[in-house]
Design a protein around this motif. Structure first.
Motif: not given
Ligand SMILES: Cc1cc2nc3c(=O)[nH]c(=O)nc-3n(C[C@H](O)[C@H](O)[C@H](O)COP(=O)(O)O)c2cc1C
Length: 193
Positions: A5, A11, A16, A19, A117, A121, A124, A126, A128, A159
């Motif tokens: 990451y 985040v 968050l 999620v 989740m 993620a 969004e 993101l 994960a 995340l």
């Protein structure tokens, strides 16, 4: 699964929360809702790695990458909550015998929360990853974070903003023909044993 990451990008709080909310809005056996989430953000995430890794060993590629995650969500489940729920009159398993369970629903429900989740993620923007915890570190983790007796750690969701595209697994994806049986279980050339 994303295993590296951008450590400089936190985040956002609202992201968050969405999620985490996805992890709570999942089906649960008997609507027990026996899965709890312990959320660690910087600088608290560093403590998790201190608790679970050997400081004298050179960190491997996996660890170097995962340590960049700005958020870790530790996923806990409470088997006793399920045994209690299923001892209620509408279920009637008053002997609380774990042998009654076709599969331990306390773990099934944790898997439901994790997958929700992971999908949230991705929605969004993101990255994960779900990963396991060394079993011999579980007691130390529970003690460090004040987790009460009766909670079991199922695993961790990391995340963050991905800096690598999710890598393909080194294993080949099995074909639907191997895994989906229609009407009758059919032998395949690579049976799952
Ligand atoms: C129950 C479970 C445990 C897993 N444990 C780990 C783990 O400890 N470390 C890790 O890097 N990935 C872990 N994974 C991720 C898998 O390796 C990954 O999902 C699989 O290789 C397929 O890759 P993909 O999800 O990126 O397509 C786990 C996945 C599941 C469902």
């Amino acid at each position: 699964m994303v295993r590296r990451y951008d450590p400089s990008v936190p985040v956002a709080a609202d992201v968050l929360e969405r999620v985490l909310d996805a992890g709570l809005k999942v089906p649960s056996a008997g609507f027990t809702q026996g899965v709890s989430l312990l959320v660690l953000q910087r600088p608290d995430v560093e403590r998790y790695w201190t608790l679970t890794t050997d400081p004298t060993a050179e960190p491997d590629r996996w660890l170097v990458g995962m340590r960049t995650a700005p958020v870790l969500v530790l996923v806990w489940t409470a088997p006793g909550a399920y045994l209690d729920r299923y001892a209620e009159p509408d279920k009637g398993w008053t002997d609380r015998d774990p042998a009654r369970w076709t599969a331990p629903y306390w773990h099934v429900d944790a898997g439901m929360a994790v997958l929700a989740m992971l999908y949230a993620a991705v929605d969004e923007g993101l990255g994960a990853c779900f990963f396991g915890v060394p079993p011999d570190r579980m007691a130390a983790i529970a003690s460090a974070y004040g987790v009460p007796d009766g909670q079991e750690l199922v695993g961790v969701v990391s995340l963050g903003t991905p800096v690598t595209r999710p890598g393909r697994s080194r294993r080949e994806r099995r074909s639907p023909d191997e895994l989906v049986h229609r009407g009758q279980w059919r032998a395949t050339s690579h049976p799952i044993s």
